[in-house]
Design a protein around this motif. Structure first.
Motif, short mmCIF file in Angstrom:
data_model
loop_
_atom_site.label_atom_id
_atom_site.label_comp_id
_atom_site.label_asym_id
_atom_site.label_seq_id
_atom_site.Cartn_x
_atom_site.Cartn_y
_atom_site.Cartn_z
N GLY A 1 36.15 4.15 76.79
CA GLY A 1 36.84 5.20 76.03
C GLY A 1 36.74 4.94 74.53
O GLY A 1 36.87 3.80 74.08
N THR A 2 36.49 5.99 73.76
CA THR A 2 36.33 5.82 72.31
C THR A 2 37.61 6.14 71.54
O THR A 2 37.75 5.76 70.39
CB THR A 2 35.24 6.77 71.76
OG1 THR A 2 35.63 8.13 72.05
CG2 THR A 2 33.89 6.48 72.41
N GLY A 3 38.49 6.89 72.18
CA GLY A 3 39.67 7.37 71.43
C GLY A 3 39.31 8.46 70.45
O GLY A 3 40.06 8.73 69.51
N TYR B 1 37.78 9.06 82.62
CA TYR B 1 37.95 9.41 81.19
C TYR B 1 38.21 10.89 80.96
O TYR B 1 38.26 11.35 79.83
CB TYR B 1 36.77 8.89 80.36
CG TYR B 1 35.54 9.74 80.13
CD1 TYR B 1 34.40 9.61 80.93
CD2 TYR B 1 35.46 10.62 79.06
CE1 TYR B 1 33.25 10.34 80.67
CE2 TYR B 1 34.30 11.36 78.79
CZ TYR B 1 33.20 11.21 79.61
OH TYR B 1 32.05 11.92 79.36
N ASN C 1 40.66 3.68 79.36
CA ASN C 1 39.99 2.62 80.11
C ASN C 1 40.73 2.20 81.37
O ASN C 1 40.16 1.54 82.24
CB ASN C 1 39.78 1.41 79.19
CG ASN C 1 38.73 1.70 78.12
OD1 ASN C 1 37.84 2.54 78.31
ND2 ASN C 1 38.84 1.04 76.99
N LEU D 1 32.66 1.35 67.94
CA LEU D 1 32.96 1.83 69.29
C LEU D 1 32.69 0.71 70.28
O LEU D 1 31.75 -0.06 70.10
CB LEU D 1 32.08 3.03 69.65
CG LEU D 1 32.17 4.26 68.76
CD1 LEU D 1 31.26 5.37 69.30
CD2 LEU D 1 33.61 4.75 68.68
N TYR E 1 38.25 -4.37 69.19
CA TYR E 1 39.01 -3.87 70.35
C TYR E 1 38.36 -4.36 71.65
O TYR E 1 37.13 -4.34 71.79
CB TYR E 1 39.03 -2.34 70.35
CG TYR E 1 39.57 -1.76 71.65
CD1 TYR E 1 40.94 -1.60 71.83
CD2 TYR E 1 38.71 -1.45 72.71
CE1 TYR E 1 41.45 -1.12 73.03
CE2 TYR E 1 39.21 -0.97 73.91
CZ TYR E 1 40.58 -0.81 74.07
OH TYR E 1 41.07 -0.34 75.26
N SER F 1 45.08 4.84 72.64
CA SER F 1 44.35 5.90 73.32
C SER F 1 43.21 5.33 74.18
O SER F 1 43.03 5.70 75.35
CB SER F 1 43.84 6.86 72.23
OG SER F 1 43.03 7.84 72.76
N ARG F 2 42.46 4.39 73.62
CA ARG F 2 41.38 3.75 74.39
C ARG F 2 41.92 3.05 75.62
O ARG F 2 41.31 3.10 76.70
CB ARG F 2 40.65 2.73 73.52
CG ARG F 2 39.76 3.34 72.46
CD ARG F 2 39.02 2.23 71.71
NE ARG F 2 38.18 2.79 70.66
CZ ARG F 2 37.44 2.06 69.83
NH1 ARG F 2 37.45 0.72 69.91
NH2 ARG F 2 36.68 2.64 68.91
N TRP G 1 33.38 9.02 75.37
CA TRP G 1 32.99 7.82 76.14
C TRP G 1 31.75 7.19 75.51
O TRP G 1 30.81 7.92 75.17
CB TRP G 1 32.68 8.25 77.58
CG TRP G 1 32.38 7.11 78.51
CD1 TRP G 1 31.14 6.65 78.87
CD2 TRP G 1 33.32 6.30 79.22
NE1 TRP G 1 31.26 5.61 79.75
CE2 TRP G 1 32.59 5.37 79.98
CE3 TRP G 1 34.72 6.28 79.28
CZ2 TRP G 1 33.21 4.42 80.80
CZ3 TRP G 1 35.33 5.33 80.09
CH2 TRP G 1 34.59 4.42 80.84
N SER H 1 40.80 12.02 78.36
CA SER H 1 40.62 11.57 76.97
C SER H 1 41.25 12.51 75.94
O SER H 1 41.69 12.06 74.88
CB SER H 1 39.14 11.40 76.65
OG SER H 1 38.58 10.39 77.47
#
Ligand code: BES
Ligand code: ZN
Ligand code: ZN
Length: 512
Positions: free
Chosen positions: A487-489, A294, A192, A483, A138, A187-188, A475, A297
């Motif tokens: 943002g990690t989702g 973030y 972001n 990761l 990603y 989501s990320r 995050w 999130s």
């Protein structure tokens, strides 16, 4: 990215890179019996000399020895063989895929290991390997001017399955894993985005546009409640938080009715959607304030999870409630000391405008009760105290219902999006009682994460409810296995697993 499943032996798998998962302990792993002899000859001396130890996520790249139809071989450490877990598979393939992409390789071959050796179900292996490959590669490049060669992405991952492993099961897992990881990516992306490109109405439109891509049995309905209607309905806490910004708040309501589940009481996901949290008049220190983009999130996780659940066509009824709002100081911002009448009717004295998440969630949770939920789970980057308590490896879980919490904990264990419970004892609730109003939005005696949760508890009534404080896990400060920095989702995979294995709660269980 395309994920393929192949039953060809490794000496007949073309690609740019062949990955060889290697376990710790100085010996070839049990699955090396299936390796071409050229691969064994390469790895054995490296293990003997300890130039490669096999520790988790260690990686070394070599030009491929003769006889293999690839250009490169990556050795990647999986840790001790008997400690191999689905999450470690997810990490290891992510490390290999990330490196392959960085080196501008197009195609990676990865043998499915752990199914025979560690009894990981073939479908699980396929799923976690797909998730790892997609998430590990990603990137958020929307605002980056890239040269053509920098734009190159890893295009294909071939999961090579050996004899005795069901390639159909691996393929099913891989298909689901890709779908789920794509939802995490959505989501990320939202997280972001900079705050000046995701004002409440804009991000709501993005969520709606994404929902509309789902048609037929995967249909998601999406309603955007704008400021005028929020006012008419009396969602005053959401309005109060947003009143300092020229970009008005909105509430997004998503709904997915899976096959046969449309008339059942829904599982409700509520997500904090503060598109930027400056603290408002109780302004935050400037260091790292940029990261407060973030603060939406939780909302991104709810939206991403519903995308995944609909994509998988799970037989569940799910509702998502996301209040999007921007917390800024200005001449129109709310002040410390203001009292607001929330949607529930309870009044709240706002003693700190930086404790805004619990305000928007108070209204969102009480609004969510209108859909008569079977259970509600909220996700929120709610407190800095949670980062102090648990750091980045677990979010905090607080609940009024042990049976529901158990299902959440099981989903967390399966997805490795870990949760850790903190108590919600009634004594803590004393701290949120106000003099002039019913409640105040901060406490005065520590336990910041618990205080945030006891405040929310005032708005859930008798609905089984879990609160996840994801301030630490949402995050990442650096790239790390699957990761990537930003943002990690976090929560998308957990919520999807929760819905996949959802069992209606016995109505006899009492809410505490
Ligand atoms: N969004 C923050 C919490 C946060 C802090 C998330 C750090 C991620 C990293 C939240 O709105 C907030 O500011 N909370 C306050 C509450 C306090 C005023 C009671 C906090 O944690 O300091
Ligand atoms: Zn805040
Ligand atoms: Zn916040």
């Amino acid at each position: 990215m395309k994920i393929e499943v192949s039953t060809k032996t490794l000496d007949r798998q073309p690609g740019d890179v062949l990955t060889l998962p290697v376990a710790e302990g100085g010996r070839l792993p049990s699955w090396a019996g299936r390796w071409p002899s050229a691969a064994r000859k390469l790895v054995e001396p490296l293990l003997k000399s300890k130039d490669f130890t096999g520790k988790l996520n260690e990686l070394a790249a070599f030009p491929a020895p003769g006889g293999l139809p690839v250009s490169w071989v990556y050795l990647v450490g999986v840790g001790k063989e008997r400690e191999l877990t689905p999450d470690r598979l997810r990490q290891v393939i992510a490390v290999a895929a990330r490196r392959a992409q960085a080196q501008r390789r197009k195609a990676l071959v990865f043998p499915v290991v752990g199914v025979s050796a560690r009894e990981i179900p073939a479908e699980t292996a396929g799923q976690v390997l797909a998730e790892g490959a997609v998430l590990g590669t990603y990137r958020f490049t929307l605002y980056k001017t890239l040269k053509p060669e920098e734009q190159k992405r890893l295009e294909k991952v071939t999961l090579a399955v050996g004899r005795g492993i069901s390639s159909a099961a691996v393929a099913t897992g891989a298909k689901n894993g890709t779908l789920i990881a794509d939802a995490v990516g959505f989501s990320r992306d939202l997280i972001n985005l900079p705050a000046n490109h995701k004002y409440p109405e804009d991000i709501a439109a993005r969520v709606q546009k994404n929902a509309r891509k789902n048609t037929g049995a995967s249909k998601i309905s999406c309603r955007i409640i704008k400021k005028a209607e929020l006012t008419r309905l009396g969602l005053n806490a959401i309005l109060a938080v947003g009143q300092g910004s020229v970009h008005p708040p909105v509430l997004v309501a998503l709904e997915y009715k899976g096959p046969g589940a449309g008339s059942k009481p829904p599982l409700v996901f509520v997500g904090k959607g503060i598109t930027f949290d400056s603290g408002g008049i109780s302004i935050k220190p400037s260091g790292n304030m940029d990261q407060m983009k973030y603060d939406m999130s939780g909302g991104a996780a709810a939206a991403g999870a519903i995308q995944a659940i609909a994509g998988l066509k799970l037989p569940v009824h799910v509702v998502g409630i996301i209040p999007f709002s921007e917390n800024l100081p200005s001449g129109s911002a709310q002040r410390p000391g203001d009292i607001i009448r929330t949607f529930s009717g309870k009044t709240v004295e706002v003693l700190n405008t930086d404790a805004e998440g619990r305000l928007v969630l108070a209204d969102a949770l009480s609004f969510a009760r209108r859909s008569k939920p079977a259970a509600m789970i909220d996700l929120a980057t709610l407190t800095g105290a949670c980062v102090v308590a648990l750091g980045k490896h677990a979010c905090a879980l607080l609940t009024n219902h042990d049976g529901f919490a158990r299902q959440v904990k099981e989903a967390a264990a399966r997805t490795h999006e870990r949760v850790w419970e903190l108590p919600l004892w009634p004594e803590y609730s004393e701290q949120v009682k106000s003099g002039p109003a019913d409640l105040k939005n901060i406490g005065d005696d520590g336990a910041g994460t618990i205080i945030g949760a006891v405040f929310l508890k005032e708005f859930v009534g008798n609905i089984p409810w879990v609160h996840l404080d994801i301030a630490g896990t949402a995050w990442a400060d650096k790239d790390q296995a699957y990761l990537s920095k930003g943002g990690t989702g976090f929560g998308v995979r957990l919520l999807t697993a929760l819905a996949a294995d959802w069992k209606p709660l016995p109505s006899t269980v009492k809410v505490s």
